[in-house]
Design an enzyme around this catalytic site. Structure first.
Site, short mmCIF file in Angstrom:
data_model
loop_
_atom_site.label_atom_id
_atom_site.label_comp_id
_atom_site.label_asym_id
_atom_site.label_seq_id
_atom_site.Cartn_x
_atom_site.Cartn_y
_atom_site.Cartn_z
N GLY A 90 0.78 -1.05 0.09
CA GLY A 90 0.07 0.00 0.26
C GLY A 90 0.86 1.21 -0.11
CB SER A 163 -4.98 4.99 4.00
OG SER A 163 -3.51 5.14 3.92
CG ASP A 311 0.81 -1.75 10.59
OD1 ASP A 311 -0.33 -1.43 10.23
OD2 ASP A 311 1.59 -1.23 9.97
O1 LIG Z 1 2.92 5.08 5.93
C1 LIG Z 1 3.39 3.78 6.37
O2 LIG Z 1 4.32 3.66 6.49
C2 LIG Z 1 2.29 3.05 7.01
C3 LIG Z 1 1.02 3.66 7.44
C4 LIG Z 1 -0.08 2.91 7.90
O3 LIG Z 1 -0.98 2.68 7.09
P1 LIG Z 1 -2.38 3.51 7.05
O4 LIG Z 1 -2.08 4.84 7.16
O5 LIG Z 1 -3.06 3.26 5.74
O6 LIG Z 1 -3.35 3.09 8.33
C5 LIG Z 1 0.54 1.49 8.26
O7 LIG Z 1 -0.85 0.37 8.34
C6 LIG Z 1 1.30 0.78 7.22
O8 LIG Z 1 1.57 -0.39 7.61
C7 LIG Z 1 2.46 1.64 7.12
C1 LIG Z 2 -0.68 -2.27 6.08
C2 LIG Z 2 0.79 -2.55 5.84
O1 LIG Z 2 1.22 -2.02 4.98
P1 LIG Z 2 1.01 -1.30 3.50
O2 LIG Z 2 -0.12 -0.49 3.96
O3 LIG Z 2 2.14 -0.51 2.98
O4 LIG Z 2 0.52 -2.56 2.53
C3 LIG Z 2 1.44 -3.40 6.83
O5 LIG Z 2 2.76 -3.40 6.83
O6 LIG Z 2 0.64 -3.91 7.75
#
Ligand SMILES: O=C(O)C1=C[C@@H](OP(=O)(O)O)[C@@H](O)[C@H](O)C1
Ligand SMILES: C=C(OP(=O)(O)O)C(=O)O
Length: 430
Positions: A90, A163, A311
């Site tokens: 993501g 997010s 997380d």
């Molecule tokens: O910016 C980042 O490195 C992340 C933000 C979080 O996601 P969200 O902002 O979608 O909750 C987290 O859950 C993801 O593992 C890493």
């Molecule tokens: C949600 C996570 O990462 P990403 O959003 O980058 O896929 C994660 O590491 O739990």
């Protein structure tokens, strides 16, 4: 792949793997600069997706022992020769969608079956307001995404309740726009610490962002800035460490020190506080960067607000499953938008191990008790696999499948657990 897990206490010292979030940012900021060195990066499937995407925008990345030397694009990404595959990540998809807004042409971004189910609506909407043409090929806010560059900068608002990565992505690219941008967050901002990590890294790259209100929800981002990210060492990852610390706390006879855990903007360092509150015997030597946990104490139930630290939900759910009393994990709807719907995954798998669990739209209520072994499904999701594996180490006689998913954030998870004495064996899929 599938593993079988027996009851195992764990003992010894282990290094926390490097932070996934800091590595994604270090590579992206280095790609937007001229030349940088990123030391001790996390090399995992997700961070390699960010490296590949950076290369497609014109950066070149040399891997040299424990560092990456990145020859960046100095603020002006090329139009990629091919589509960008963010795989399961993501962070990569959201950051690179915003980087694509800086090109003079069209970029197509996609990902695996999981990533293609995850929402991007607020990011696409704001990019369109900023002079970019950005859409989903299927018109459903999901990848594949198509982005035609032309980022201008102006005053915009973005929904922060799905997010924080949308906000981080805009904070990274708007400094390169022609005009300045004011970015105001509407809705309740989730995962706030990740925005703070982004702001910390931008400052190191010489980028100015003014936080304009006391809640930290309005950002003034001057345009026409230059990235100058130079030499950076990635810190240890508290989210990955949470599985080691939780396993040691749950299982009597354990005594584990996790090294390379220094104070940091990472929200997931709160795992130390959660374990302490639940009654674990845990100490953090902040100067040495060592967290030591001794197992054996009966853990007590807790209430965990997952708003800032989604997380940790799989880890805390497993801790709740062995704690005395009824725990609540609240404010967790955004945990449904991850690699899997993690509330549903936990609500499906933990009862197979004998856990009493109630799922609601934004919460889990878990009454701790005695776990028993079972065959559980890892949902191809690294955090579900790691959480179920530590539950298996407590319960014994457990199998977990789709274990290759640990390559996303903690490729050495099983190796480290075995080095601490965990009884985990690979078994072939039947
Ligand atoms: O910016 C980042 O490195 C992340 C933000 C979080 O996601 P969200 O902002 O979608 O909750 C987290 O859950 C993801 O593992 C890493
Ligand atoms: C949600 C996570 O990462 P990403 O959003 O980058 O896929 C994660 O590491 O739990």
């Amino acid at each position: 792949m599938r593993v079988s897990i027996d009851k195992s206490s764990i003992k010894g010292k282990v290094f926390a793997p490097p932070s996934k979030s800091y590595t994604h940012r270090a590579v992206t900021l280095a790609a937007l600069s001229k030349e940088s060195t990123v030391r001790r990066p996390l090399i995992s499937a997700d961070t390699l997706a960010t490296v590949r995407a950076s290369e497609m925008f014109g950066a070149s990345v040399e891997r040299n022992e424990d560092r990456l030397i990145i020859h960046g694009i100095n603020g002006k990404p090329n139009v990629p020769d091919d589509i960008i595959d963010a795989a399961n990540s993501g962070t990569t998809l959201r950051f690179m969608t915003a980087v694509a807004a800086l090109t003079d042409g069209i970029t197509v971004l996609t990902g695996d079956t999981s990533l293609r189910t995850r929402p991007n609506g607020p990011l696409l909407e704001v990019l369109n307001q900023l002079g970019v043409k950005a859409c989903s090929t299927r018109g459903n806010e999901r990848a594949p995404l198509v982005v035609k560059g032309g980022l201008k900068g102006q005053d915009v608002s973005i929904d922060g309740s799905i997010s924080s990565q949308f906000i981080s992505a805009l904070l990274i690219t708007c400094p390169l726009a022609e005009n300045s941008t004011t970015l105001s967050i509407t809705g309740k901002l989730k995962s706030r610490p990740y925005v703070d990590v982004t702001l910390e890294m931008l400052e190191l790259a010489g980028i100015k962002v003014h936080v304009d209100d006391s809640n930290g929800t309005r950002f003034i981002i001057p345009g026409k800035q230059k990235y100058d990210f130079k030499d950076y060492t990635v810190p240890g990852d508290f989210s990955s460490a949470s599985y080691l610390l939780a396993a040691a706390a749950m299982i009597s006879g354990s005594e584990v020190t996790v090294k390379n855990l220094f104070p940091s903007k990472q929200g997931d360092k709160v795992i130390i506080e959660i374990l302490r509150q639940m009654g674990a015997d845990i100490t953090w030597d902040k100067k040495a960067g060592n967290v030591t946990v001794r197992g054996g104490r009966q853990l007590k139930a807790t209430t965990f607000d997952a708003g800032a630290t989604p997380d940790l939900v799989p880890t805390v759910a497993v801790l709740a499953a062995v704690a005395e009393g009824t725990s609540r994990i609240v404010n967790a709807e955004h945990v449904r938008y991850k690699e899997t719907d993690r509330l549903q995954a936990l609500a499906t798998e933990l009862p197979k191990l004998g856990v009493d669990l109630k799922e609601e739209r934004d919460s889990l209520t878990i009454t701790g008790g005695k776990l028993h072994g079972a065959s559980v499904h890892g949902w191809d999701d690294h955090r579900i696999v790691m959480a179920l594996s530590i539950a298996g180490m407590f319960a014994g006689n457990t199998t977990v499948d789709t274990t290759e998913a640990v390559s996303i954030s903690y490729p050495d998870f099983f190796k480290d657990m075995r080095s601490l004495g965990a009884k985990i064996e690979d078994i072939s899929e039947e």
